[in-house]
Write an enzyme that holds these catalytic residues in place. Structure first.
Site, PDB file in Angstrom:
ATOM      1  N   SER A  43       0.848  -1.182   0.000  1.00 46.59           N
ATOM      2  CA  SER A  43       0.000   0.000   0.000  1.00 46.59           C
ATOM      3  C   SER A  43       0.895   1.247   0.000  1.00 46.59           C
ATOM      4  O   SER A  43       1.826   1.351   0.793  1.00 46.59           O
ATOM      5  CB  SER A  43      -0.871  -0.020   1.259  1.00 46.59           C
ATOM      6  OG  SER A  43      -1.608   1.159   1.300  1.00 46.59           O
ATOM      7  N   GLY A  44       0.624   2.145  -0.925  1.00 46.70           N
ATOM      8  CA  GLY A  44       1.398   3.385  -0.994  1.00 46.70           C
ATOM      9  C   GLY A  44       2.613   3.270  -1.889  1.00 46.70           C
ATOM     10  O   GLY A  44       3.391   4.219  -2.011  1.00 46.70           O
TER      11      GLY A  44
ATOM     12  N   THR B 244      -1.595   2.464  -8.069  1.00 45.76           N
ATOM     13  CA  THR B 244      -2.692   3.174  -8.721  1.00 45.76           C
ATOM     14  C   THR B 244      -2.146   4.287  -9.611  1.00 45.76           C
ATOM     15  O   THR B 244      -2.623   4.496 -10.727  1.00 45.76           O
ATOM     16  CB  THR B 244      -3.659   3.734  -7.660  1.00 45.76           C
ATOM     17  OG1 THR B 244      -4.038   2.639  -6.835  1.00 45.76           O
ATOM     18  CG2 THR B 244      -4.881   4.346  -8.273  1.00 45.76           C
TER      19      THR B 244
ATOM     20  N   ASN C 290      -1.197   5.302   3.223  1.00 45.08           N
ATOM     21  CA  ASN C 290      -1.404   6.003   1.955  1.00 45.08           C
ATOM     22  C   ASN C 290      -2.654   6.869   2.075  1.00 45.08           C
ATOM     23  O   ASN C 290      -3.706   6.398   2.491  1.00 45.08           O
ATOM     24  CB  ASN C 290      -1.577   4.933   0.851  1.00 45.08           C
ATOM     25  CG  ASN C 290      -1.769   5.550  -0.524  1.00 45.08           C
ATOM     26  OD1 ASN C 290      -1.803   6.767  -0.665  1.00 45.08           O
ATOM     27  ND2 ASN C 290      -1.880   4.688  -1.525  1.00 45.08           N
TER      28      ASN C 290
ATOM     29  N   SER D  24      -5.466   5.400  -0.442  1.00 45.90           N
ATOM     30  CA  SER D  24      -5.255   3.961  -0.563  1.00 45.90           C
ATOM     31  C   SER D  24      -6.457   3.284  -1.210  1.00 45.90           C
ATOM     32  O   SER D  24      -7.605   3.502  -0.821  1.00 45.90           O
ATOM     33  CB  SER D  24      -5.019   3.390   0.836  1.00 45.90           C
ATOM     34  OG  SER D  24      -4.757   2.026   0.731  1.00 45.90           O
ATOM     35  N   SER D  25      -6.163   2.469  -2.231  1.00 46.79           N
ATOM     36  CA  SER D  25      -7.266   1.741  -2.879  1.00 46.79           C
ATOM     37  C   SER D  25      -7.640   0.596  -1.962  1.00 46.79           C
ATOM     38  O   SER D  25      -6.806  -0.242  -1.646  1.00 46.79           O
ATOM     39  CB  SER D  25      -6.807   1.172  -4.223  1.00 46.79           C
ATOM     40  OG  SER D  25      -5.963   2.060  -4.868  1.00 46.79           O
TER      41      SER D  25
ATOM     42  N   GLY E 209      -0.360  -5.710  -2.905  1.00 45.64           N
ATOM     43  CA  GLY E 209       0.773  -6.643  -2.848  1.00 45.64           C
ATOM     44  C   GLY E 209       0.725  -7.420  -1.547  1.00 45.64           C
ATOM     45  O   GLY E 209      -0.214  -7.289  -0.742  1.00 45.64           O
TER      46      GLY E 209
ATOM     47  N   GLU F  52       0.892  -8.477   2.048  1.00 43.24           N
ATOM     48  CA  GLU F  52       0.776  -7.623   3.251  1.00 43.24           C
ATOM     49  C   GLU F  52       1.154  -8.415   4.481  1.00 43.24           C
ATOM     50  O   GLU F  52       0.662  -9.531   4.693  1.00 43.24           O
ATOM     51  CB  GLU F  52      -0.652  -7.090   3.389  1.00 43.24           C
ATOM     52  CG  GLU F  52      -0.928  -5.934   2.454  1.00 43.24           C
ATOM     53  CD  GLU F  52      -2.243  -5.227   2.721  1.00 43.24           C
ATOM     54  OE1 GLU F  52      -3.033  -5.709   3.540  1.00 43.24           O
ATOM     55  OE2 GLU F  52      -2.466  -4.172   2.092  1.00 43.24           O
TER      56      GLU F  52
HETATM   57  N1  LIG Z   1       5.270   7.943  -9.982  1.00 41.18           N
HETATM   58  C1  LIG Z   1       4.943   8.716  -8.972  1.00 41.18           C
HETATM   59  N2  LIG Z   1       5.327   9.996  -8.988  1.00 41.18           N
HETATM   60  C2  LIG Z   1       5.011  10.819  -7.977  1.00 41.18           C
HETATM   61  N3  LIG Z   1       4.318  10.452  -6.895  1.00 41.18           N
HETATM   62  C3  LIG Z   1       3.881   9.180  -6.823  1.00 41.18           C
HETATM   63  C4  LIG Z   1       4.176   8.248  -7.867  1.00 41.18           C
HETATM   64  N4  LIG Z   1       3.636   7.074  -7.525  1.00 41.18           N
HETATM   65  C5  LIG Z   1       3.039   7.268  -6.334  1.00 41.18           C
HETATM   66  N5  LIG Z   1       3.182   8.522  -5.910  1.00 41.18           N
HETATM   67  C6  LIG Z   1       2.680   9.103  -4.635  1.00 41.18           C
HETATM   68  O1  LIG Z   1       2.410   8.049  -3.760  1.00 41.18           O
HETATM   69  C7  LIG Z   1       1.045   8.072  -3.370  1.00 41.18           C
HETATM   70  C8  LIG Z   1       0.527   6.655  -3.266  1.00 41.18           C
HETATM   71  O2  LIG Z   1       0.471   6.062  -4.521  1.00 41.18           O
HETATM   72  P1  LIG Z   1      -0.697   5.061  -4.927  1.00 41.18           P
HETATM   73  O3  LIG Z   1      -2.006   5.549  -4.465  1.00 41.18           O
HETATM   74  O4  LIG Z   1      -0.543   4.759  -6.330  1.00 41.18           O
HETATM   75  O5  LIG Z   1      -0.293   3.813  -4.085  1.00 41.18           O
HETATM   76  P2  LIG Z   1      -0.905   2.360  -4.189  1.00 41.18           P
HETATM   77  O6  LIG Z   1       0.209   1.443  -4.435  1.00 41.18           O
HETATM   78  O7  LIG Z   1      -2.010   2.344  -5.148  1.00 41.18           O
HETATM   79  O8  LIG Z   1      -1.391   2.142  -2.739  1.00 41.18           O
HETATM   80  P3  LIG Z   1      -2.661   1.388  -2.258  1.00 41.18           P
HETATM   81  O9  LIG Z   1      -2.362  -0.066  -2.313  1.00 41.18           O
HETATM   82  O10 LIG Z   1      -2.820   1.859  -0.894  1.00 41.18           O
HETATM   83  O11 LIG Z   1      -3.778   1.771  -3.133  1.00 41.18           O
HETATM   84  C9  LIG Z   1       0.341   8.850  -4.435  1.00 41.18           C
HETATM   85  O12 LIG Z   1      -0.801   9.477  -3.925  1.00 41.18           O
HETATM   86  C10 LIG Z   1       1.389   9.855  -4.845  1.00 41.18           C
HETATM   87  O13 LIG Z   1       1.392  10.938  -3.961  1.00 41.18           O
HETATM   88 MG   LIG Z   2      -3.948   2.148  -5.030  1.00 41.02          MG
END
Ligand SMILES: Nc1ncnc2c1ncn2[C@@H]1O[C@H](COP(=O)(O)OP(=O)(O)OP(=O)(O)O)[C@@H](O)[C@H]1O
Ligand SMILES: [Mg+2]
Length: 1022
Positions: free
Chosen positions: A107-108, A112, A157, A160-161, A384, A386
């Site tokens: 997560s984070g 997404t 996050n 977070s999705s 992923g 956890e």
């Molecule tokens: N390529 C990137 N460039 C800049 N910032 C990023 C990038 N990828 C992620 N981030 C930052 O990290 C934060 C978390 O990313 P994201 O929501 O994609 O995580 P996630 O893997 O989908 O987590 P979750 O499993 O909780 O949904 C985003 O809101 C953004 O601020």
């Molecule tokens: Mg996500």
């Protein structure tokens, strides 16, 4: 990729397969760190993309970047999520095979974000049409809607999705995105009713309360204060600095309308969201009997309206449970705890099903009508592995999912490796890897698997509990190598395990799962929902809670089985596609840019199975390339292959590697590719290329300069040739014109010449004019230069008269001009010359010789004349004096004398003596011969006694002397020019004779006959 190999010391390698020590986790992490420091967040493991969340905006997602990756070979550019996107897209287009991109990570970690970048890449770079534009919009706009309903702020996050998402993007035969389909997995429904400290409920609740219009809130019976709602206060974190609920609300509202939600649908959707909040605020009181009753009737009122159900029925449903036994409905009251659970279960069910409805609704909007013909790229954005301090049923599902994905990865990677080896005709060397099928089986096997055991425990009659489930687990699979419980574990393991936990040894590591609540969690779906929901007026709810469900007497599936089934379906979908992988890593827990937390990253590298990925990828060869690509890059390192290889590519590569000194164990040549086993071999080649580049660069430079100069010169030359040709053309035209004119002129001239004697007519007019013209022109050039010049060009017949006129005019003009220039002395001279001319011209032989000689004023100056003579002459002015020779009358003796001419007389002087004076009045005449001699005779009257007779004199300047005498004495007409002889008187009546003859030289002497003989020299002019 090779182009960056030389910078490897600073920025690490772009592909982990090129790590020298590929089994070292430390080397792996060091490489990540180096790249992360340089803001290089992407690295490959073969075709797998590892992405580290930068937690800051990098300028690497612009349109220019998209263009840079478009249609470019995967390895030619630095690693990027666009490269993966483009590669999948191109494979789909060229191989007509469906693709999928699997994005996983904690997560984070940025899953997404990565999936959004991929979607944007397709939206921007794929071909488009009007219809496609709307689909693109809908695809893009589905994100904010799903995020509002399915994402929440967690400790890890802010966005977070809380559900797994698989999205198909469908492309038509032209490669334009034309539709989409979304599958959702495991929405974290527990979040609807409870949040940990520092976390929030799903964004939509806050967005509605913050951003919803007053009117709307009034209709929904909501207050603009999240603290008022039990379901929003648990995490004690209604506001998050990185989130702007109000503006997000606007985005969501707009997105809903883009996707195609009608106003009514939006209203009904919001009714449901609001009713969840109202449900949360329902409070119970306990009767003495222990039965629960509702204390908050106002909520019921709102709920009845918003959900479109009868208030009493709802009330009943929230305080009683209904059991159907032998076809009869039995209602029994709930106690306080049960009632709260029922309320929460209802909230979760309502929210969960609404979410599924929402996804379906989006799917309808994205649906592509002729789906069958579409090619597909799937995007899987799923949690992923956890591992928390306390891992519940949810983590169990998530990790099970990851276990399945790992299995898929290993199978597909190994399979593709094997396929490649086979295709290239290289013997397959078996790779030792951990096959996690054993763990998957442990979880999912029928009857014996954990899920089956859970189902059984859940649905069996009797008092099943979490603990009985644990016991059953111990009894059934207790001996499994990958499972242990507190009871079965050794002493050491027991220390780190709770009594209510079982431990699974996943491929990525050990995880302890707590069985507390696992049954209720799985079972929650088994509780028959209050029929009340099926009776709702709300159209969304009627679709969510189907009446048919109530009548279905079949045992409903547990959540675990449902998940297992949907996962199997997902695997089926993924297996039918060609996968690409994006592995996301988060660098620190503080969401900070630039911080690289070793421990956290090591943990993720482990649980993402990256080392295993690398090991599998590196099992055989670290590097492989098509012959063409390899030869193209390194051909300059071998004289035989440089600058181009004419033979077969394979032979070229073979020659090249032999020249580079590759050892047989370092490489293998396949059918179309070269395989290099060790990175160091490639690096050595790359270093050699770097050195070679410099010499090539200067060679190229000089060739280029030469080429460009030559091109410039050629251009100039061809321009010059063009100019020359034109100029020559012009000259030739002019020449031809001149020739034509000349020919015409000559023709006219000849014709004119023939007709020259005719009257003026067209045939001769040119000739005549020309003759005139040329005469006049000739005349102009040859005009006489002086008055004496008598030359004059001969005039043509027609101009004779005019010529004569002209000549006269010209002469007059010249004379007039001449006269104007004449001074008195010269005039005097000329007058004398005129007189001389009158007297002697054509009469005396030496006259012509005298003409050019100027007459002198006198031939003797004052000193040469004796003063006595001058004295005796008194006042008489001397006009001329000249030395002469006097011949005696008797004997003709020559005596030197001076002849002086005064105004009245001529005087002959012998030094101081005035020998003879002849008054002009007495001068009878003057005789002279016609020859060239200087002898002359002054005749005086014989009767004059003073005179002794005529005087015979000789002057060297005879013409001058006689002219002066004639003028002074006014005797111009008295000069006789004689031929042969002159007779003169000698006094006393005697006469003398002078005979003149021509001879060679002047001789004056007395002849034998007594005459004076004068021999005059013959002059040339005669
Ligand atoms: N390529 C990137 N460039 C800049 N910032 C990023 C990038 N990828 C992620 N981030 C930052 O990290 C934060 C978390 O990313 P994201 O929501 O994609 O995580 P996630 O893997 O989908 O987590 P979750 O499993 O909780 O949904 C985003 O809101 C953004 O601020
Ligand atoms: Mg996500």
């Amino acid at each position: 990729m090779e182009s960056a190999l030389t910078a490897r010391d600073r920025v690490g390698v772009q592909d982990f397969v090129l790590l020298e020590n590929h089994t070292s986790e430390a080397a792996f992490i060091e490489n990540l760190r180096k790249r992360f420091k340089e803001n290089l967040i992407y690295t490959y493991i073969g075709s797998v993309l590892v992405s580290v969340n930068p937690y800051k905006d990098l300028e690497i997602y612009t349109k220019n970047h998209m263009e840079r990756y478009r249609g470019v070979n995967f390895y030619e550019v630095s690693p990027h999520v666009y490269a993966v996107s483009d590669n999948s897209y191109r494979s789909m287009r060229t191989e007509r095979k469906d693709q999928c991109i699997l994005i996983s990570g904690e997560s984070g970690a940025g899953k997404t974000e990565a999936s959004k970048k991929i979607l944007q890449y397709y939206a921007v770079t794929c071909p488009a049409s009007d219809q496609v534009e709307t689909v693109k919009d809908r695809l893009l706009q589905s994100n904010p809607v799903l995020e509002a309903f399915g994402n929440a702020k967690t400790l890890r996050n802010d966005n977070s999705s809380r559900f797994g998402k698989y999205m198909d993007i469908q492309f038509d035969f032209k490669g334009a995105p034309v539709g989409g389909h979304i599958l959702n997995y495991l929405l974290e429904k527990s979040r609807v009713v409870h949040q940990n400290h520092g976390e929030r409920n799903f964004h939509i609740f806050y967005q509605l309360i913050e951003g919803g219009e007053e009117d709307l809130l009034r209709r929904l019976g909501l207050e603009r204060n999240p603290q008022q709602y039990q379901y929003l206060v648990k995490g004690n974190c209604p506001k998050v600095s990185s989130i702007n609920d109000r503006s997000d609300w606007k985005v969501v509202r707009k997105a809903l309308s883009v996707i195609g939600f009608s106003e009514d649908e939006v209203e009904e959707l919001l009714n449901i969201i609001a009713s969840v909040l109202h449900l949360g605020n329902i409070q119970y009181g306990g009767e003495d009997s222990g039965n629960a009753y509702i204390t908050t009737d106002t909520q019921i009122k709102y709920l009845a309206r918003l959900l479109g159900v009868d208030g009493l029925v709802l009330k009943e449903a929230l305080t009683h449970k209904t059991i159907i036994a032998k076809g009869e409905e039995l209602k029994s009251p709930l106690n306080l705890e049960q009632a709260s659970s029922a309320r929460d279960a209802l909230s979760k069910a309502v929210y969960g099903r609404t979410f599924t409805w929402l996804v379906n609704k989006i799917n309808v909007s994205l649906a592509y009508k002729t789906y069958k013909n579409a090619s597909v790229i799937g995007l899987l954005d799923i949690y992923g592995f956890e591992v928390f301090q306390h891992n519940s049923f949810e983590q169990f599902c998530i990790n099970y999912c990851n276990e399945k994905l790992q299995q898929l990865f290993i199978e597909l990677t190994l399979k593709s490796e094997q396929d490649e080896y086979e295709a290239e005709g290289i013997t397959w060397e078996p790779v030792q890897y951990f096959n996690n099928k054993i763990i998957c089986d442990l979880v999912e096997e029928k009857f014996k698997g954990i899920i089956s055991i859970l189902d059984e425990e859940c649905l069996r009659p009797g008092d099943a509990s979490d603990i009985t489930f644990l016991e059953k687990l111990e009894n059934t699979v207790g001996g499994h190598a990958h499972l242990t419980t507190h009871k079965l574990a050794d002493g050491k393991t027991r220390k780190v395990m709770g009594r209510e936990e079982f431990r699974l040894l996943h491929y990525a590591g050990e995880v302890n799962y707590n069985v507390n609540g696992v049954l209720s969690c799985t079972h929650s779906l088994c509780v028959v929902h209050p029929q009340v929901m099926c009776m709702s007026d709300n159209k969304i709810l009627t679709q969510c809670f189907d009446r048919a469900e109530l009548k279905d007497s079949k045992r409903p599936e547990t959540a675990a089985t449902q998940f297992k089934t949907s996962l199997a379906k997902l695997m089926e979908i993924l297996m039918s596609k060609e996968p690409s992988y994006v592995r996301c890593i988060k660098p620190n827990d503080a969401k900070q840019a630039g911080r690289f937390d070793d421990v956290l990253i090591r943990h993720q590298v482990k649980y993402l199975g990256l080392m295993e990925n690398l090991r599998v990828r590196r099992a055989g060869f670290a590097y492989r390339r098509h012959y063409e690509t390899f030869l193209q890059r390194y051909k300059s390192l071998c004289p035989e292959t440089w600058p181009s290889w004419q033979g077969k590519l394979a032979d070229g590569v073979s020659t090249l590697v032999k020249h580079l000194g590759y050892k047989p164990e370092e490489y293998k040549l396949g059918r179309s590719k070269i395989f290099i086993r060790f990175p160091k071999t490639l690096f050595a080649t790359e270093d050699a290329l770097e050195t070679r580049k410099h010499s090539l660069a200067s060679k190229l430079q000089s060739s280029w300069k030469g080429y460009s100069q030559k091109t410039k010169y050629r251009k100039l030359r061809s321009s010059a040739v063009v100019v020359q040709a034109w100029w020559r053309g012009i000259l030739a035209c002019r020449r031809a014109q001149r020739k034509r004119q000349a020919a015409n002129t000559i023709r006219r001239f000849i014709k004119g010449f023939i007709y020259r004697h005719n009257e003026r007519c067209p045939e001769n007019e040119y000739f005549l004019d020309y003759v005139r013209y040329s005469f006049l022109m000739k005349l102009r050039r040859n005009l006489p230069k002086s008055v004496l010049d008598k030359s004059w060009p001969t005039a043509p017949t027609a101009l004779i008269e005019a010529s004569e006129q002209l000549r006269k005019l010209y002469m007059q003009n010249m004379v007039w001009g001449y006269c104007k220039r004449i001074n008195p002395e010269w005039k005097h001279q000329l007058e004398q010359k005129m007189v001389a001319s009158e007297i002697f011209k054509n009469k005396k032989d030496n006259y012509p010789q005298s003409v050019p000689k100027l007459f002198m004023g006198t031939r003797l100056n004052g000193e040469e004349i004796n003063p006595k003579v001058l004295q005796s002459l008194g006042s008489e002015t001397m006009k001329y004096a000249v030395p002469v020779t006097k011949y005696d009358r008797k004997g003709y003796k020559a005596r030197p004398r001076q002849l002086l001419l005064t105004s009245n007389c001529a005087v002959i002087v012998e030094e101081a003596k005035l020998k003879q004076r002849i008054d002009y009045a007495a001068l009878k005449g003057i005789s002279v011969s016609s020859l060239s001699d200087g002898v002359f005779v002054l005749h005086v009257p014989t009767e004059d006694k003073k005179q002794k007779g005529d005087v015979v004199l000789q002057s060297d300047h005879i013409i001058e002397t006689l002219t002066k005498v004639a003028i002074c004495a006014d005797k111009v007409n008295s000069i006789n020019i004689n031929q042969g002889s002159i007779t003169f008187t000698m006094g006393q009546g005697k006469e003398g004779i002078i005979d003149f003859t021509s001879g060679s030289e002047l001789l004056v002497a007395k002849a034998k006959n007594g005459h004076l003989s004068v021999t005059a020299p013959r002059l040339n002019s005669r």
